[in-house]
Scaffold this motif. Structure first.
Motif, PDB file in Angstrom:
ATOM      1  N   ILE A  43      25.772  36.662 -22.529  1.00  0.00           N
ATOM      2  CA  ILE A  43      24.759  36.753 -21.478  1.00  0.00           C
ATOM      3  C   ILE A  43      24.631  38.199 -21.021  1.00  0.00           C
ATOM      4  CG2 ILE A  43      24.128  36.012 -19.144  1.00  0.00           C
ATOM      5  CD1 ILE A  43      25.782  33.469 -19.645  1.00  0.00           C
ATOM      6  N   ARG A  44      23.394  38.675 -21.006  1.00  0.00           N
ATOM      7  CA  ARG A  44      23.111  39.952 -20.350  1.00  0.00           C
ATOM      8  C   ARG A  44      22.977  39.663 -18.872  1.00  0.00           C
ATOM      9  NH1 ARG A  44      17.859  44.049 -21.093  1.00  0.00           N
ATOM     10  NH2 ARG A  44      18.897  45.901 -20.209  1.00  0.00           N
ATOM     11  N   ILE A  45      23.926  40.139 -18.097  1.00  0.00           N
ATOM     12  CA  ILE A  45      24.030  39.749 -16.685  1.00  0.00           C
ATOM     13  C   ILE A  45      22.990  40.468 -15.840  1.00  0.00           C
ATOM     14  CG2 ILE A  45      25.531  39.760 -14.652  1.00  0.00           C
ATOM     15  CD1 ILE A  45      27.917  39.650 -16.612  1.00  0.00           C
ATOM     16  N   ALA A  46      22.275  39.681 -15.059  1.00  0.00           N
ATOM     17  CA  ALA A  46      21.389  40.238 -14.043  1.00  0.00           C
ATOM     18  C   ALA A  46      22.068  40.220 -12.676  1.00  0.00           C
ATOM     19  CB  ALA A  46      20.080  39.448 -13.989  1.00  0.00           C
ATOM     20  N   ALA A  47      22.812  39.150 -12.406  1.00  0.00           N
ATOM     21  CA  ALA A  47      23.443  38.982 -11.098  1.00  0.00           C
ATOM     22  C   ALA A  47      24.777  38.273 -11.256  1.00  0.00           C
ATOM     23  CB  ALA A  47      22.521  38.180 -10.177  1.00  0.00           C
ATOM     24  N   ALA A  48      25.720  38.630 -10.385  1.00  0.00           N
ATOM     25  CA  ALA A  48      27.059  38.021 -10.401  1.00  0.00           C
ATOM     26  C   ALA A  48      27.473  37.693  -8.977  1.00  0.00           C
ATOM     27  CB  ALA A  48      28.076  38.973 -11.034  1.00  0.00           C
ATOM     28  N   GLY A  49      27.897  36.449  -8.744  1.00  0.00           N
ATOM     29  CA  GLY A  49      28.333  36.054  -7.415  1.00  0.00           C
ATOM     30  C   GLY A  49      29.709  36.594  -7.073  1.00  0.00           C
ATOM     31  N   VAL A  50      29.935  36.795  -5.780  1.00  0.00           N
ATOM     32  CA  VAL A  50      31.228  37.245  -5.255  1.00  0.00           C
ATOM     33  C   VAL A  50      31.887  36.055  -4.567  1.00  0.00           C
ATOM     34  CG1 VAL A  50      32.390  38.836  -3.667  1.00  0.00           C
ATOM     35  CG2 VAL A  50      30.358  39.590  -4.948  1.00  0.00           C
ATOM     36  N   ASN A  51      33.143  35.781  -4.896  1.00  0.00           N
ATOM     37  CA  ASN A  51      33.822  34.606  -4.378  1.00  0.00           C
ATOM     38  C   ASN A  51      35.243  34.917  -3.930  1.00  0.00           C
ATOM     39  OD1 ASN A  51      31.921  32.193  -5.042  1.00  0.00           O
ATOM     40  ND2 ASN A  51      31.925  33.440  -6.902  1.00  0.00           N
ATOM     41  N   GLY A  52      35.816  33.986  -3.159  1.00  0.00           N
ATOM     42  CA  GLY A  52      37.162  34.171  -2.649  1.00  0.00           C
ATOM     43  C   GLY A  52      38.203  34.475  -3.710  1.00  0.00           C
ATOM     44  N   PRO A  53      38.183  33.777  -4.868  1.00  0.00           N
ATOM     45  CA  PRO A  53      39.171  34.098  -5.901  1.00  0.00           C
ATOM     46  C   PRO A  53      39.090  35.543  -6.388  1.00  0.00           C
ATOM     47  CG  PRO A  53      38.203  31.953  -6.319  1.00  0.00           C
ATOM     48  CD  PRO A  53      37.417  32.558  -5.196  1.00  0.00           C
ATOM     49  N   ASP A  54      37.901  36.149  -6.336  1.00  0.00           N
ATOM     50  CA  ASP A  54      37.776  37.556  -6.730  1.00  0.00           C
ATOM     51  C   ASP A  54      38.577  38.440  -5.780  1.00  0.00           C
ATOM     52  OD1 ASP A  54      35.903  36.515  -8.503  1.00  0.00           O
ATOM     53  OD2 ASP A  54      34.179  37.164  -7.320  1.00  0.00           O
ATOM     54  N   LEU A  55      38.476  38.136  -4.482  1.00  0.00           N
ATOM     55  CA  LEU A  55      39.227  38.912  -3.495  1.00  0.00           C
ATOM     56  C   LEU A  55      40.722  38.730  -3.689  1.00  0.00           C
ATOM     57  CD1 LEU A  55      36.316  38.820  -2.283  1.00  0.00           C
ATOM     58  CD2 LEU A  55      37.382  38.774  -0.019  1.00  0.00           C
ATOM     59  N   ALA A  56      41.139  37.484  -3.961  1.00  0.00           N
ATOM     60  CA  ALA A  56      42.562  37.225  -4.182  1.00  0.00           C
ATOM     61  C   ALA A  56      43.061  37.942  -5.432  1.00  0.00           C
ATOM     62  CB  ALA A  56      42.797  35.726  -4.300  1.00  0.00           C
ATOM     63  N   GLN A  57      42.253  37.965  -6.488  1.00  0.00           N
ATOM     64  CA  GLN A  57      42.645  38.670  -7.708  1.00  0.00           C
ATOM     65  C   GLN A  57      42.787  40.160  -7.436  1.00  0.00           C
ATOM     66  OE1 GLN A  57      40.102  37.992 -11.125  1.00  0.00           O
ATOM     67  NE2 GLN A  57      40.990  39.703 -12.258  1.00  0.00           N
ATOM     68  N   ARG A  58      41.859  40.718  -6.669  1.00  0.00           N
ATOM     69  CA  ARG A  58      41.926  42.152  -6.340  1.00  0.00           C
ATOM     70  C   ARG A  58      43.187  42.490  -5.567  1.00  0.00           C
ATOM     71  NH1 ARG A  58      38.869  42.823  -1.682  1.00  0.00           N
ATOM     72  NH2 ARG A  58      40.872  43.244  -0.679  1.00  0.00           N
ATOM     73  N   GLY A  92      46.001  41.062  -5.919  1.00  0.00           N
ATOM     74  CA  GLY A  92      47.175  40.766  -6.717  1.00  0.00           C
ATOM     75  C   GLY A  92      47.761  39.400  -6.439  1.00  0.00           C
ATOM     76  N   GLN A  93      46.962  38.506  -5.815  1.00  0.00           N
ATOM     77  CA  GLN A  93      47.445  37.183  -5.422  1.00  0.00           C
ATOM     78  C   GLN A  93      46.952  36.065  -6.341  1.00  0.00           C
ATOM     79  OE1 GLN A  93      45.719  37.200  -1.521  1.00  0.00           O
ATOM     80  NE2 GLN A  93      47.411  38.351  -0.605  1.00  0.00           N
ATOM     81  N   TYR A  94      46.130  36.376  -7.340  1.00  0.00           N
ATOM     82  CA  TYR A  94      45.529  35.328  -8.167  1.00  0.00           C
ATOM     83  C   TYR A  94      45.303  35.876  -9.567  1.00  0.00           C
ATOM     84  CZ  TYR A  94      42.421  31.286  -9.078  1.00  0.00           C
ATOM     85  OH  TYR A  94      41.855  30.141  -9.554  1.00  0.00           O
ATOM     86  N   ALA A  95      46.349  35.846 -10.367  1.00  0.00           N
ATOM     87  CA  ALA A  95      46.264  36.410 -11.717  1.00  0.00           C
ATOM     88  C   ALA A  95      45.381  35.534 -12.598  1.00  0.00           C
ATOM     89  CB  ALA A  95      47.651  36.518 -12.325  1.00  0.00           C
ATOM     90  N   PRO A  96      44.582  36.130 -13.500  1.00  0.00           N
ATOM     91  CA  PRO A  96      43.772  35.335 -14.425  1.00  0.00           C
ATOM     92  C   PRO A  96      44.664  34.477 -15.309  1.00  0.00           C
ATOM     93  CG  PRO A  96      43.084  37.638 -14.435  1.00  0.00           C
ATOM     94  CD  PRO A  96      44.353  37.579 -13.661  1.00  0.00           C
ATOM     95  N   PRO A  97      44.225  33.256 -15.639  1.00  0.00           N
ATOM     96  CA  PRO A  97      45.015  32.421 -16.546  1.00  0.00           C
ATOM     97  C   PRO A  97      45.093  33.038 -17.940  1.00  0.00           C
ATOM     98  CG  PRO A  97      43.072  31.246 -15.720  1.00  0.00           C
ATOM     99  CD  PRO A  97      43.013  32.616 -15.179  1.00  0.00           C
ATOM    100  N   PRO A  98      46.025  32.617 -18.768  1.00  0.00           N
ATOM    101  CA  PRO A  98      46.141  33.159 -20.125  1.00  0.00           C
ATOM    102  C   PRO A  98      44.829  33.037 -20.892  1.00  0.00           C
ATOM    103  CG  PRO A  98      48.045  31.803 -19.600  1.00  0.00           C
ATOM    104  CD  PRO A  98      47.083  31.622 -18.474  1.00  0.00           C
ATOM    105  N   GLY A  99      44.431  34.139 -21.524  1.00  0.00           N
ATOM    106  CA  GLY A  99      43.215  34.146 -22.318  1.00  0.00           C
ATOM    107  C   GLY A  99      41.955  34.480 -21.560  1.00  0.00           C
ATOM    108  N   ALA A 100      42.028  34.516 -20.220  1.00  0.00           N
ATOM    109  CA  ALA A 100      40.844  34.835 -19.419  1.00  0.00           C
ATOM    110  C   ALA A 100      40.667  36.345 -19.305  1.00  0.00           C
ATOM    111  CB  ALA A 100      40.965  34.224 -18.033  1.00  0.00           C
ATOM    112  N   SER A 101      39.434  36.765 -19.041  1.00  0.00           N
ATOM    113  CA  SER A 101      39.147  38.187 -18.868  1.00  0.00           C
ATOM    114  C   SER A 101      39.817  38.717 -17.607  1.00  0.00           C
ATOM    115  CB  SER A 101      37.636  38.408 -18.769  1.00  0.00           C
ATOM    116  OG  SER A 101      37.349  39.739 -18.397  1.00  0.00           O
TER     117      SER A 101
END
Length: 340
Positions: free
Chosen positions: A38-53, A55-64
């Protein structure tokens, strides 16, 4: 179209405050046999993004490792085993990370068409929250027509999605907010009543609104002390859905009251779910809810947009918790193409 060799994405340079989100360049993601690019036009911002930033929510194995769990844009490449999608399709998708970028590869089962009449920013505000609420409240808790559903954080992304889904399915949403200025927004989404948690007794207000019955289903993003309030506000045989814990991951739960009222408390997170589970949620959305949005039955969420490169500012605004609706990042492509 001829695809570029590289793209801009947002890197989490180290765990910490919003300033650690830094624009960088990298090569386009590889596309698997059952994925679409997908050529991204827009991306939503969500709570898990903040937690990942943080260091509280590591991506699961194989995820970006790139943040971003929902996008909208155009299909520009197809894996060898993909069926049902074509180059140029306008789509929205639940990603496995990688949304804060100009391109992302997504399993085909997590891709949905943009609702008729919606622009990219509106569509990008939908997948993560609507997948979450559909999985937990609809498929697991079995919300049904006529039920009273108490929705905490009604003016936020999850809460707004819950109000709309509840209303579309014929149940009655009661929103809880932290500011009376958010009343009109929740009512506009379909809530039958709104409670100000800073000024009202939630339990008494729920009893008054429901004629003493209580809430059949409760969607909670607060946690902490709200757990006991939810038990008290629930109807007999009710189901409390724990989606987040913004104000505390531990709680004193009145177990005897839960037992006496025959209550269910369930919790879940969306990101670690399998591709099969996410595809099943997408199928349910496509059959029961998206056609109604395209026909004008739903209310489009309030959306505040930021350039992709200003992801740090979007995170600051979200952490302030004073916004309504969803925060969305627009790529350069999205800034020129964010039209119906």
């Amino acid at each position: 179209m001829i695809l570029p060799h590289d793209m801009t994405y947002i890197d989490i340079s180290t765990s910490g405050s919003p300033e650690v989100l830094v624009p960088q360049r990298t090569t386009l993601p590889e596309v698997g046999a059952e994925e679409v690019l997908i050529r991204i036009a827009a991306a939503g911002v969500n709570g898990p993004d903040l937690a990942q930033r943080r260091g509280q929510y590591a991506p699961p194995p194989g995820a970006s490792p790139i943040p971003g769990l929902e996008v909208a844009g155009d299909v520009v490449a197809l894996g060898a085993a993909v069926k049902g999608w074509s180059i140029g399709d306008r789509v929205m998708a639940l990603t496995n990370g990688g949304g804060y970028a100009e391109y992302v590869a997504v399993p085909q089962g997590q891709v949905l068409p943009v609702p008729a009449g919606w622009d990219y920013a509106e569509a990008a505000a939908l997948p993560e929250t609507w997948f979450t609420v559909t999985q937990t409240l609809v498929m697991r808790a079995g919300v049904a027509p006529g039920m009273f559903v108490l929705v905490h954080g009604g003016a936020g992304g999850i809460g707004g999605a819950a109000i709309q889904i509840v209303t579309l399915l014929g149940a009655k949403a009661i929103a809880v907010v932290s500011d009376s200025a958010k009343f009109d927004y929740c009512l506009g989404l379909g809530a039958i009543a709104v409670i100000d948690r800073t000024a009202d007794d939630i339990v008494e207000r729920v009893k008054a609104i429901t004629g003493g019955h209580g809430a059949d289903r409760i969607v909670d993003i607060v946690g902490g002390d709200m757990a006991a309030v939810n038990v008290a506000a629930a109807a007999r045989g009710g189901h409390i859905v724990q989606i987040s814990t913004l104000e505390g991951g531990a709680a004193n739960v009145p177990l005897r009251q839960m037992m006496a009222k025959d209550l269910t408390l369930s919790g879940s997170t969306l990101r670690p779910q399998s591709a099969a589970v996410k595809a099943a949620i997408a199928t349910r959305l496509a059959s029961d809810l998206l056609p109604r949005l395209g026909s004008g039955a739903g209310v489009r969420p309030a959306v505040t947009t930021f350039p992709l490169e200003a992801a740090s500012e979007a995170h600051r605004v979200m952490e302030g918790r004073g916004h309504r609706g969803k925060l969305v990042l627009l790529t350069a492509f999205g800034m020129t193409e964010n039209a119906i």
